[in-house]
Design an enzyme around this catalytic site. Structure first.
Site, PDB file in Angstrom:
ATOM      1  N   LYS A 101      45.774   6.780 -41.478  1.00  0.00           N
ATOM      2  CA  LYS A 101      45.409   5.411 -41.877  1.00  0.00           C
ATOM      3  C   LYS A 101      44.095   5.521 -42.661  1.00  0.00           C
ATOM      4  O   LYS A 101      43.102   4.841 -42.365  1.00  0.00           O
ATOM      5  CB  LYS A 101      45.262   4.547 -40.602  1.00  0.00           C
ATOM      6  CG  LYS A 101      45.072   3.093 -40.846  1.00  0.00           C
ATOM      7  CD  LYS A 101      46.379   2.334 -41.003  1.00  0.00           C
ATOM      8  CE  LYS A 101      46.110   0.903 -41.409  1.00  0.00           C
ATOM      9  NZ  LYS A 101      47.314   0.156 -41.732  1.00  0.00           N
ATOM     10  N   ASP A 154      51.627   2.914 -40.521  1.00  0.00           N
ATOM     11  CA  ASP A 154      52.490   1.738 -40.306  1.00  0.00           C
ATOM     12  C   ASP A 154      53.731   1.810 -41.188  1.00  0.00           C
ATOM     13  O   ASP A 154      54.856   1.575 -40.749  1.00  0.00           O
ATOM     14  CB  ASP A 154      51.711   0.424 -40.518  1.00  0.00           C
ATOM     15  CG  ASP A 154      50.702   0.495 -41.658  1.00  0.00           C
ATOM     16  OD1 ASP A 154      50.460   1.599 -42.177  1.00  0.00           O
ATOM     17  OD2 ASP A 154      50.166  -0.553 -42.048  1.00  0.00           O
ATOM     18  N   TYR A 201      42.018   9.819 -27.966  1.00  0.00           N
ATOM     19  CA  TYR A 201      42.485  10.417 -26.722  1.00  0.00           C
ATOM     20  C   TYR A 201      41.452  11.294 -26.035  1.00  0.00           C
ATOM     21  O   TYR A 201      41.692  11.771 -24.933  1.00  0.00           O
ATOM     22  CB  TYR A 201      43.704  11.291 -27.015  1.00  0.00           C
ATOM     23  CG  TYR A 201      45.001  10.690 -26.551  1.00  0.00           C
ATOM     24  CD1 TYR A 201      45.570   9.637 -27.261  1.00  0.00           C
ATOM     25  CD2 TYR A 201      45.645  11.160 -25.433  1.00  0.00           C
ATOM     26  CE1 TYR A 201      46.755   9.077 -26.864  1.00  0.00           C
ATOM     27  CE2 TYR A 201      46.836  10.612 -25.019  1.00  0.00           C
ATOM     28  CZ  TYR A 201      47.392   9.574 -25.742  1.00  0.00           C
ATOM     29  OH  TYR A 201      48.567   9.029 -25.332  1.00  0.00           O
ATOM     30  N   ASP A 225      51.248  10.443 -30.698  1.00  0.00           N
ATOM     31  CA  ASP A 225      51.790   9.997 -29.419  1.00  0.00           C
ATOM     32  C   ASP A 225      52.822   8.897 -29.642  1.00  0.00           C
ATOM     33  O   ASP A 225      53.940   8.939 -29.117  1.00  0.00           O
ATOM     34  CB  ASP A 225      50.615   9.471 -28.573  1.00  0.00           C
ATOM     35  CG  ASP A 225      51.049   9.073 -27.187  1.00  0.00           C
ATOM     36  OD1 ASP A 225      51.861   9.808 -26.593  1.00  0.00           O
ATOM     37  OD2 ASP A 225      50.573   8.037 -26.687  1.00  0.00           O
TER      38      ASP A 225
END
Ligand code: NAD
Length: 365
Positions: free
Chosen positions: A192, A225, A125, A249
């Site tokens: 992740k 995930d 971002y 987000d």
């Protein structure tokens, strides 16, 4: 009793209507507030020729607390998003988004009570992007090919993800302090790191280090995930989640969906220097502007967060309870909270506020 000075930013689209409804509900809690009304975004361009008039920025800097309506982002050249620019201007590094089910709001899951803490400045971002065909991208590509021994296709655009120790440490500290102050039992770091070993690996390591300072709060981590799947299947297992910017987000909108959608989800952006800006997560819903139609609940719940932030805990709790009571009865609510969106008994933005105010006054009487 000295009044709290708070910067009030009506925003645009349906912003001014929900801000006015929220201002009235906050005042009905009895907390003394002096509102300092300022324009930012589209209305400021029309009046002052800039989306960021210095008077508005000075007001936020001086008062340190703002309540803000949504701001439309399409401002033409030079401004990607006024919201992102505001976060950068005041280093509002922590995005706090509670997601809670209220009886009366149709939600796909049963009892959800999550708090999402999203890092607001770093990660993909940060806006470090290189467009296809530019000299800058050529230099970046050559450097990456040289140091990373990785070939990047010539027809690719590139975004850079960075995550710092400082950024991870302060968002982790924020999440644990929030958990401690609000009687929360667990913090889950979402990442992740199995694939992005350096960036997300750093985030996970630093959050784990900070966790050691909070032995009374349980700490665990989840891969993003898997986290998404688990939130849909068993959200009751989770409490406070702390995430880097992009995952934050996405996961916070997922959490908003679990509790009934953006119309009921509040947010706060909190900075290192004590500046905090409270808002609804939804946008300016321009198609309903000026119709006294949309639901002010999300901004009102942000108002409750704001009251607690300025130390007015009982007033924040009273406001949240009053909103919950109106919604639970389901009579004086806006169209989006009715089982049938065309229900002619739906009330408008300002009548919803009247019902919340009546509830607050009934409790005080
Ligand atoms: P939006 O959230 O404004 O509206 C999407 C739809 O959600 C609306 O058409 C409406 O049906 C519904 N909705 C939203 N808020 C509602 C409410 N309070 N009550 C009832 N229904 C509601 O999203 P959008 O149309 O994608 O964005 C409009 C503008 O707002 C864009 O310029 C966008 O960039 C901006 N935006 C600003 C913020 C912010 O200021 N923080 C956040 C998101 C989007």
């Amino acid at each position: 009793m000295t009044a709290h000075r708070i910067t009030l930013i009506p925003g645009d689209g349906t912003g001014p209507e929900i801000v006015e409804a929220t201002r009235r509900a906050i005042e009905a809690t009895g907390v003394a507030i002096e509102w300092d009304r300022q324009e930012i975004g589209v209305p400021a361009i029309a009046k002052y020729g800039t989306p960021f008039p210095s008077a508005a920025l000075e007001s936020i800097r001086r008062n340190k607390v703002g309540l803000k309506g949504p701001l439309t982002t399409e401002l033409g050249k030079g401004f990607r998003s006024v919201n992102v620019a505001l976060r950068k201007e005041f280093d509002l590094y922590a995005n706090l988004r509670p997601a809670k089910t209220y009886p009366g709001v149709r939600a796909p899951m049963g009892n959800v009570d999550l708090v999402i803490v999203r890092e607001n400045i770093e990660d993909l971002y940060a806006g470090i992007e290189f467009d296809i065909g530019t000299d800058e991208l050529r230099t970046v590509r050559e450097t990456i090919e040289h140091v990373g021994k990785t070939k990047i296709r010539e027809d690719a655009a590139v975004s850079i993800k960075y995550i710092s120790e400082m950024g991870s440490r302060r968002i982790a500290r924020f999440a644990f302090e929030y958990a401690k102050a609000n009687g929360r039992r667990k913090v889950t770091a979402v990442h992740k790191a199995n694939v992005m070993k350096f960036t997300d690996g750093l985030f996970l390591r630093v959050v784990g280090e900070v966790a050691q300072d909070y032995p009374d709060i349980e700490f665990e981590d989840r891969i993003v995930d898997n986290m998404c799947m688990q939130l849909v299947q068993k959200p009751e297992l989770y409490d406070v989640l702390v995430l880097p910017n992009l995952y934050g987000d996405i996961v916070s909108d997922l959490a908003a969906g679990l509790v009934g959608g953006l119309g009921v989800a509040p947010g706060a952006n909190i900075g290192a220097n004590g500046v905090a800006v409270f808002e609804a997560i939804h946008g300016s819903a321009p198609k309903y502007a000026g119709q006294n139609k949309v639901n002010p609940m999300a901004l009102m719940l942000a108002g409750a967060l704001m009251l607690r932030h300025i130390g007015e805990y009982p007033a924040g709790d009273r406001l949240e309870r009053a909103i919950a009571a109106v919604v639970a009865v389901g009579k004086d609510v806006t169209f989006d909270l009715k089982p049938d969106r065309d229900d002619p008994t739906a009330v408008g933005t300002s009548e919803f506020a009247d019902a919340v105010i009546a509830e607050l006054e009934a409790v005080r009487a």
